[in-house]
Design a protein around this motif. Structure first.
Motif, short mmCIF file in Angstrom:
data_model
loop_
_atom_site.label_atom_id
_atom_site.label_comp_id
_atom_site.label_asym_id
_atom_site.label_seq_id
_atom_site.Cartn_x
_atom_site.Cartn_y
_atom_site.Cartn_z
N GLY A 97 -36.48 86.63 116.60
CA GLY A 97 -35.16 86.08 116.33
C GLY A 97 -35.17 84.96 115.32
N GLU A 98 -36.23 84.16 115.31
CA GLU A 98 -36.30 83.04 114.37
C GLU A 98 -36.45 83.50 112.92
OE1 GLU A 98 -39.54 80.67 115.67
OE2 GLU A 98 -38.42 79.73 117.33
N GLN A 99 -37.03 84.69 112.72
CA GLN A 99 -37.30 85.16 111.36
C GLN A 99 -36.45 86.36 110.96
OE1 GLN A 99 -39.27 83.50 109.36
NE2 GLN A 99 -39.86 82.05 110.95
N LEU A 100 -35.55 86.78 111.83
CA LEU A 100 -34.77 87.98 111.54
C LEU A 100 -33.71 87.75 110.46
CD1 LEU A 100 -34.18 90.92 112.24
CD2 LEU A 100 -32.68 90.12 114.08
N ALA A 101 -33.06 86.59 110.49
CA ALA A 101 -31.96 86.32 109.55
C ALA A 101 -32.38 86.43 108.08
CB ALA A 101 -31.35 84.95 109.84
N PRO A 102 -33.50 85.80 107.64
CA PRO A 102 -33.87 85.95 106.22
C PRO A 102 -34.10 87.40 105.80
CG PRO A 102 -35.11 84.16 107.24
CD PRO A 102 -34.41 84.89 108.35
N THR A 103 -34.68 88.19 106.70
CA THR A 103 -34.93 89.59 106.36
C THR A 103 -33.63 90.37 106.26
OG1 THR A 103 -37.09 89.53 107.45
CG2 THR A 103 -36.13 91.69 107.09
N ILE A 105 -30.65 89.13 105.52
CA ILE A 105 -29.95 88.67 104.31
C ILE A 105 -30.52 89.37 103.08
CG2 ILE A 105 -29.58 86.68 102.81
CD1 ILE A 105 -29.42 84.97 105.34
N LEU A 106 -31.84 89.45 102.99
CA LEU A 106 -32.48 90.11 101.86
C LEU A 106 -32.11 91.60 101.82
CD1 LEU A 106 -34.44 90.32 99.51
CD2 LEU A 106 -36.32 90.47 101.16
N SER A 107 -32.13 92.26 102.97
CA SER A 107 -31.81 93.69 103.03
C SER A 107 -30.36 93.95 102.64
CB SER A 107 -32.08 94.23 104.44
OG SER A 107 -33.44 94.08 104.79
N LEU A 108 -29.44 93.13 103.15
CA LEU A 108 -28.02 93.31 102.82
C LEU A 108 -27.76 93.05 101.34
CD1 LEU A 108 -26.30 91.66 105.92
CD2 LEU A 108 -26.38 94.10 105.35
N ALA A 109 -28.40 92.02 100.79
CA ALA A 109 -28.22 91.73 99.36
C ALA A 109 -28.75 92.88 98.51
CB ALA A 109 -28.94 90.42 99.01
N ALA A 110 -29.91 93.41 98.88
CA ALA A 110 -30.48 94.52 98.11
C ALA A 110 -29.62 95.78 98.23
CB ALA A 110 -31.89 94.81 98.61
N ALA A 111 -29.10 96.06 99.43
CA ALA A 111 -28.26 97.24 99.62
C ALA A 111 -26.97 97.13 98.80
CB ALA A 111 -27.93 97.41 101.10
N THR A 112 -26.33 95.97 98.84
CA THR A 112 -25.10 95.77 98.08
C THR A 112 -25.33 95.90 96.59
OG1 THR A 112 -24.29 94.27 99.80
CG2 THR A 112 -23.19 94.19 97.67
N LEU A 113 -26.38 95.26 96.10
CA LEU A 113 -26.69 95.33 94.67
C LEU A 113 -27.05 96.75 94.25
CD1 LEU A 113 -27.12 93.87 92.00
CD2 LEU A 113 -29.45 93.34 92.75
N GLY A 250 -39.24 97.99 103.77
CA GLY A 250 -39.52 97.52 102.42
C GLY A 250 -39.41 96.02 102.29
N ALA A 251 -38.44 95.43 102.98
CA ALA A 251 -38.26 93.99 102.93
C ALA A 251 -39.47 93.26 103.49
CB ALA A 251 -36.99 93.59 103.68
N VAL A 252 -40.09 93.83 104.52
CA VAL A 252 -41.27 93.20 105.13
C VAL A 252 -42.38 93.04 104.09
CG1 VAL A 252 -43.13 93.61 106.77
CG2 VAL A 252 -40.75 93.89 107.48
N ILE A 253 -42.55 94.06 103.23
CA ILE A 253 -43.60 94.00 102.20
C ILE A 253 -43.21 93.04 101.08
CG2 ILE A 253 -44.88 95.36 100.51
CD1 ILE A 253 -44.52 97.77 102.35
N ILE A 254 -41.97 93.15 100.61
CA ILE A 254 -41.52 92.32 99.49
C ILE A 254 -41.52 90.85 99.86
CG2 ILE A 254 -39.57 91.86 97.95
CD1 ILE A 254 -41.22 94.41 97.40
N GLU A 255 -41.25 90.53 101.12
CA GLU A 255 -41.31 89.13 101.55
C GLU A 255 -42.69 88.54 101.33
OE1 GLU A 255 -37.91 89.22 105.09
OE2 GLU A 255 -40.03 89.42 105.57
N GLN A 256 -43.73 89.35 101.51
CA GLN A 256 -45.08 88.86 101.28
C GLN A 256 -45.33 88.64 99.79
OE1 GLN A 256 -47.36 88.08 103.89
NE2 GLN A 256 -45.33 88.21 104.79
N VAL A 257 -44.79 89.52 98.95
CA VAL A 257 -44.98 89.37 97.50
C VAL A 257 -44.35 88.08 97.00
CG1 VAL A 257 -44.44 90.38 95.25
CG2 VAL A 257 -45.11 91.87 97.16
N PHE A 258 -43.16 87.74 97.51
CA PHE A 258 -42.42 86.58 97.03
C PHE A 258 -42.58 85.35 97.94
CE2 PHE A 258 -40.35 90.08 94.89
CZ PHE A 258 -40.14 89.58 93.62
N GLY A 259 -43.44 85.44 98.94
CA GLY A 259 -43.68 84.29 99.81
C GLY A 259 -42.46 83.82 100.55
N ARG A 260 -41.62 84.75 100.99
CA ARG A 260 -40.40 84.40 101.70
C ARG A 260 -40.64 84.42 103.21
NH1 ARG A 260 -35.46 84.61 99.61
NH2 ARG A 260 -34.62 85.40 101.57
N PRO A 261 -39.89 83.60 103.95
CA PRO A 261 -39.94 83.72 105.41
C PRO A 261 -39.24 85.00 105.85
CG PRO A 261 -38.23 82.17 104.76
CD PRO A 261 -38.96 82.54 103.51
#
Length: 311
Positions: A97-103, A105-113, A250-261
């Motif tokens: 739950g502590e780390q779900l929100a950033p993932t 947000i990233l997924s929704l932003a990518a889907a919309t774009l 996909g977001a789980v992998i990309i988070e590691q590439v960009f050093g995101r929580p």
């Protein structure tokens, strides 16, 4: 909503529940099938004491018949109880739950774009207008679809962050830090969706209803947006459901590439530390997101095409 439409909706929701049950069952069986003792599998690299072993046996019901263990697992899962991480000594739901929100947000932003880019590309390149632009777009789409997302991310980082300094290299400090990860995930989605949308629009432009619309004096842009594009949405919506369902992974992998929580760090820590309860929860959560998104796509398809409701 009529009875036929209600039955169609219920069928799709029921199918989603069945898929989620199968995924949860497969994850549970994977734990039981792991080499060695089940308690050792669940402890992983965490502290191993008689008290912790007794807690695991009590929580998972390992001293009861196999069927009761399985039913208790499903019951706890249905109530949001994802168990406890014996490596971190915390509830799994709290860890995720502590780390779900950033993932998310990233997924929704990518889907919309991704959807916006696909709609723009399909609208600009459909039909026989600008053949050179269509060829350029088709080649670019094929390149994006064929390239692993993490490689796209590394190229964007190298050019836009390291060389030009336009975006942060890593972290989650503000909206600018979200741009490159979202674009990295969105580009392959846009490439594939644009191909499907453009093919659908091309077929729609040859249909009699488009000729009728043109005969009424409607401008080409209106014909494209109001008639052809809507007719081409059904296969794109179906494909989008599958693509968006895979975004979490996909977001789980990309988070590691960009050093995101986010869930990427949680998953990496769980896998390297053999924290099986957390791994199980991530797998189950991914399956749940996939089911929800694809069920929503099926329901949108019912709205887009009335023939599906009648069938």
């Amino acid at each position: 909503m009529g009875r036929v439409q209600l039955r169609a909706v219920l069928r799709r929701v029921a199918a989603g529940v069945v898929v989620l049950w199968v995924a949860a069952t497969a994850a549970y069986l994977a734990v039981l099938a792991a080499p060695g003792d089940t308690v050792d599998t669940l402890i992983g690299d965490g502290a191993d004491t008689p008290q912790i072993r007794a807690a695991i046996i009590a929580e998972w019901g390992l001293d009861r018949p196999a069927l009761l263990q399985y039913l208790d697992y499903l019951w706890r899962l249905a109530h949001g109880d994802l168990g406890r991480s014996y490596l971190l000594q915390r509830p799994v739901a709290e860890v995720i739950g502590e780390q779900l929100a950033p993932t998310l947000i990233l997924s929704l932003a990518a889907a919309t774009l991704g959807v916006l880019l696909a709609l723009i590309i399909a609208a600009v390149t459909a039909g026989d207008r600008r053949p050179w632009l269509r060829r350029l777009s088709s080649g670019t789409e094929l390149l994006l679809v064929s390239t692993p997302p993490f490689l796209i991310g590394l190229v964007l980082l190298s050019v836009l962050s390291f060389r030009l300094g336009l975006f942060p290299v890593a972290g989650d400090a503000g909206p600018r830090a979200l741009v490159l990860p979202a674009v990295t995930l969105a580009l392959p989605i846009a490439g594939l969706l644009a191909q499907v949308l453009r093919d659908g629009v091309d077929r729609a432009l040859d249909e009699p209803f488009v000729l009728t619309a043109r005969a009424r004096g409607l401008r080409e842009g209106v014909v494209l947006a109001r008639h052809a594009l809507r007719h081409a949405l059904l296969p794109a919506v179906t494909l989008a459901g599958w693509l968006f369902g895979t975004l979490l992974g996909g977001a789980v992998i990309i988070e590691q590439v960009f050093g995101r929580p986010g869930l990427g760090q949680v998953t990496l820590t769980a896998v390297t530390g053999k924290d099986m309860p957390v791994v199980l929860a991530v797998v189950t959560l991914s399956a749940a997101v996939y089911v929800v998104v694809n069920t929503a796509a099926d329901l949108v398809s019912l709205l887009v095409d009335p023939r599906l409701r009648r069938s």
